[in-house]
Design an enzyme around this catalytic site. Structure first.
Site, mmCIF file in Angstrom:
data_model
loop_
_atom_site.group_PDB
_atom_site.id
_atom_site.type_symbol
_atom_site.label_atom_id
_atom_site.label_comp_id
_atom_site.label_asym_id
_atom_site.label_seq_id
_atom_site.Cartn_x
_atom_site.Cartn_y
_atom_site.Cartn_z
ATOM 1 N N ARG A 14 0.867 -1.190 0.000
ATOM 2 C CA ARG A 14 0.000 0.000 0.000
ATOM 3 C C ARG A 14 0.902 1.238 0.000
ATOM 4 N NH1 ARG A 14 -0.806 4.832 2.370
ATOM 5 N NH2 ARG A 14 -0.602 3.967 4.453
ATOM 6 N N SER A 136 -7.770 6.247 11.432
ATOM 7 C CA SER A 136 -6.532 7.006 11.634
ATOM 8 C C SER A 136 -6.680 8.449 11.163
ATOM 9 C CB SER A 136 -5.424 6.276 10.866
ATOM 10 O OG SER A 136 -4.355 7.098 10.592
ATOM 11 N N HIS A 291 39.397 -2.912 15.602
ATOM 12 C CA HIS A 291 38.066 -3.530 15.521
ATOM 13 C C HIS A 291 38.191 -5.001 15.118
ATOM 14 C CE1 HIS A 291 35.244 0.082 15.504
ATOM 15 N NE2 HIS A 291 36.449 0.570 15.717
HETATM 16 C C1 HCA Z 1 -1.280 8.472 2.478
HETATM 17 C C2 HCA Z 1 -1.612 8.627 3.907
HETATM 18 C C3 HCA Z 1 -0.867 7.856 4.933
HETATM 19 C C4 HCA Z 1 -1.894 7.134 5.766
HETATM 20 C C5 HCA Z 1 -1.395 6.527 7.010
HETATM 21 C C6 HCA Z 1 -2.428 5.778 7.787
HETATM 22 C C7 HCA Z 1 -0.075 8.860 5.785
HETATM 23 O O1 HCA Z 1 -0.194 8.875 2.082
HETATM 24 O O2 HCA Z 1 -2.090 7.929 1.753
HETATM 25 O O3 HCA Z 1 -3.392 5.305 7.226
HETATM 26 O O4 HCA Z 1 -2.235 5.642 9.002
HETATM 27 O O5 HCA Z 1 1.134 8.832 5.798
HETATM 28 O O6 HCA Z 1 -0.740 9.689 6.385
HETATM 29 O O7 HCA Z 1 0.050 6.948 4.364
HETATM 30 CU CU CU Z 2 2.066 7.262 4.764
#
Ligand code: HCA
Ligand code: CU
Length: 388
Positions: A14, A136, A291
């Protein structure tokens, strides 16, 4: 304490897909997912099914592989996204919405009260579908801490499984992360996830501070790939935890870090950085004579990570002017050459002098050693013959 009881949410599929050089085919995604699963990460996070038709199919495919890791996908905080995410058959959905004034003013334009209303609708829906649900707040570190606490409390009251803190721009320091997580830990019941970017080099330290303060889940990517210069690297987090206590990471199959780093590096067309945690080519290379001597006597003198625990070996660099006779002796032993201490000390001086006048290779050193040893054994033979 959660240092002993944490889970990795591996986001190469992702966040890692947001790396500028990344394009993963379905077959490559399956390879990455399978290897991460064999390594033992607890969760795999996949690109939103709304990103593209193939992204949707890939969620369905990977959720159907029957891996041990729980499969999550990641979506914006809307009912439409949440529904599509559930349709893919994943085990859980990570929803995110921006809470900093930057993102509220320049991205989605919603107030904190509107965010809370939306979050409640989406979280309630996901929970009703029986999927593991995480909520989040993007750019948490530049959000008002009172604002995000209010949002977290609202979703916590609904029974959300996990809330996430995201240092989206990599601005947080370990102390700030520690304080934020600690505060959250005393306010809510849900598990706490930390997602940290590495723009200022704190991603590993921040993840570790989050765990110390009571976080339960850490986001990583192989080699740290992600937006800009990425997030907490999987290998780096493991190295950090191992350095505290190897038992903390014994649940993972550590030798696979090397396979993961090299596979992902190849797929995204980069080299593993020379100074990478564990797998950089210099990570277990010892150079200065002092070392080398100590490491040969006891590796723990200069190594907190045991290379053999990661399926790797240390390298004592011999061919340079900082070398010492213990390192030269070790090299002679590796070559099966019989040289006495006096000869080895003499040869060490020769190596240093040669290195002073130009770059030396291991081959150069080896031929010096072979020549001396042959000479030695020929002389030995002569002595033997004469004494007959
Ligand atoms: C992004 C957002 C994310 C989401 C992080 C999360 C970020 O770039 O799409 O879902 O906790 O860094 O805020 O990766
Ligand atoms: Cu991120």
């Amino acid at each position: 304490m959660s240092l002993e009881n944490f889970s990795i949410i591996e986001s190469t599929l992702r966040e890692g897909e947001q790396f500028v050089n990344a394009f993963f085919s379905t077959a490559e995604k399956i390879q990455i997912a399978t290897l991460l699963d064999a390594f033992g990460v607890e969760y795999l996070e996949l690109t939103s099914p709304l990103a593209s038709p193939e992204s949707y199919n890939d969620c369905v495919t990977i959720a159907g592989l029957g891996l041990n890791a729980r499969i999550l996908t990641h979506t914006r905080c809307t009912l439409e996204d949440a529904k599509k995410a559930v349709d893919t058959g994943v085990d859980g959905v990570d929803v995110v919405i921006g809470t900093s004034s930057y993102l509220r003013d320049f991205s989605h334009g919603k107030s904190i009260d509107q965010i809370i209303e939306l979050a409640q609708v989406v979280v309630e829906f996901l929970l009703s579908q029986g999927v593991e649900t995480r909520f989040s707040t993007e750019d948490s570190l530049r959000s008002d801490s009172g604002d995000i606490l209010r949002v977290y409390q609202a979703v916590d009251a609904l029974g959300v499984d996990r809330v996430g803190i995201a240092d989206t721009v990599g601005v947080g320091t370990p102390q700030q992360i520690y304080a934020l997580v600690k505060n959250l830990r005393s306010t809510i019941k849900a598990d706490i996830e930390f997602h940290g970017h590495n723009d200022s080099g704190c991603a590993i330290a921040n993840a570790y501070a989050a765990l110390e303060a009571g976080a339960t889940h850490i986001d990583t990517a192989v080699l740290g790939i992600g937006e800009r210069n990425g997030i907490t690297p999987l290998g780096g987090l493991v190295a950090r935890l191992y350095a505290t206590d190897p038992a903390l990471v014994k649940k993972y199959h550590l030798p696979l870090i090397r396979n993961l780093d090299s596979m992902v590096a190849r797929m995204v067309g980069v080299d593993i950085p020379f100074n990478n945690y564990i797998t950089g080519f210099a990570s277990f290379a010892h150079k200065a004579g002092i070392h080398a001597k100590a490491v040969l006597n006891n590796p723990s003198t200069y190594e907190i990570l045991k290379p053999e625990d990661f399926g790797l070996t240390r390298y004592i660099h011999v061919a340079h002017r900082l070398t010492g006779w213990n390192a030269v002796k070790n090299r002679a032993e590796q070559l099966g050459l019989d040289l006495d201490d006096g000869q080895l000390k003499y040869l060490t001086e020769k190596i240093k002098a040669a290195a002073d006048s130009g770059r030396l290779t291991l081959d150069d050193v080896d031929s010096l050693l072979y020549t001396a040893a042959n000479h030695h054994s020929e002389n030995g033979l002569e002595t033997a013959v004469y004494s007959m």
